[in-house]
Write a protein that holds these residues in place. Structure first.
Motif, mmCIF file in Angstrom:
data_model
loop_
_atom_site.group_PDB
_atom_site.id
_atom_site.type_symbol
_atom_site.label_atom_id
_atom_site.label_comp_id
_atom_site.label_asym_id
_atom_site.label_seq_id
_atom_site.Cartn_x
_atom_site.Cartn_y
_atom_site.Cartn_z
ATOM 1 N N LEU A 85 42.337 27.996 41.008
ATOM 2 C CA LEU A 85 42.476 28.612 39.692
ATOM 3 C C LEU A 85 41.223 28.388 38.852
ATOM 4 C CD1 LEU A 85 46.206 27.725 38.946
ATOM 5 C CD2 LEU A 85 45.272 29.911 39.757
ATOM 6 N N ARG A 86 40.640 27.191 38.934
ATOM 7 C CA ARG A 86 39.391 26.922 38.215
ATOM 8 C C ARG A 86 38.259 27.797 38.747
ATOM 9 N NH1 ARG A 86 41.135 21.605 38.906
ATOM 10 N NH2 ARG A 86 39.556 21.250 40.527
ATOM 11 N N ALA A 87 38.185 27.941 40.051
ATOM 12 C CA ALA A 87 37.139 28.776 40.646
ATOM 13 C C ALA A 87 37.307 30.226 40.213
ATOM 14 C CB ALA A 87 37.166 28.664 42.167
ATOM 15 N N ASP A 88 38.534 30.720 40.199
ATOM 16 C CA ASP A 88 38.776 32.090 39.740
ATOM 17 C C ASP A 88 38.359 32.266 38.286
ATOM 18 O OD1 ASP A 88 39.703 32.990 42.155
ATOM 19 O OD2 ASP A 88 41.807 33.168 41.529
ATOM 20 N N ALA A 89 38.688 31.295 37.450
ATOM 21 C CA ALA A 89 38.306 31.370 36.037
ATOM 22 C C ALA A 89 36.792 31.394 35.888
ATOM 23 C CB ALA A 89 38.907 30.196 35.263
ATOM 24 N N GLN A 90 36.101 30.575 36.674
ATOM 25 C CA GLN A 90 34.640 30.546 36.621
ATOM 26 C C GLN A 90 34.058 31.883 37.090
ATOM 27 O OE1 GLN A 90 32.803 28.314 35.205
ATOM 28 N NE2 GLN A 90 30.825 29.129 35.776
ATOM 29 N N MET A 91 34.620 32.448 38.138
ATOM 30 C CA MET A 91 34.132 33.745 38.621
ATOM 31 C C MET A 91 34.334 34.831 37.569
ATOM 32 S SD MET A 91 34.944 33.897 42.708
ATOM 33 C CE MET A 91 36.682 33.537 42.558
#
Length: 103
Positions: A85-91
């Motif tokens: 979820l953090r990676a998706d938010a960063q993307m």
């Protein structure tokens, strides 16, 4: 999966050169590998889950593999992991800034 998604599968004569028999055989083997399992390589989350899970999740999202209960169950255990979820938010953040374009 990519070969099949673009409409190409190896002929029986070519199958040995590509490391797989057919798309159907690969999908059946993958479904068997994740059936009833939370993680692909044992009792703990590993890099293998990142790879296999991302492939299953991506292909389910875009409809390039059939929705099987085994795939959906395996992916549902991975899709809401905090790091993903953090990676998706960063993307999303980078995409909104068009971070790939030169300044």
């Amino acid at each position: 999966m990519r070969n099949h998604a673009v409409g190409w599968d190896p002929t029986p004569e070519m199958q040995g050169r590509f490391g797989y028999v057919s798309y159907a055989a690969v999908i059946d083997a993958l479904a068997k590998a994740v059936a009833g399992r939370r993680y692909i390589a044992g009792d703990n989350f590993t890099a293998a889950d990142i790879y296999v899970g991302s492939m299953i999740g991506f292909n389910l999202r875009f409809g390039t593999i059939e929705k099987r209960p085994e795939f959906e169950a395996y992916w549902s255990g991975l899709e809401n992991r905090p790091a993903r979820l953090r990676a998706d938010a960063q993307m999303e953040k980078l995409a909104s800034k068009r971070a790939w374009e030169p300044a």
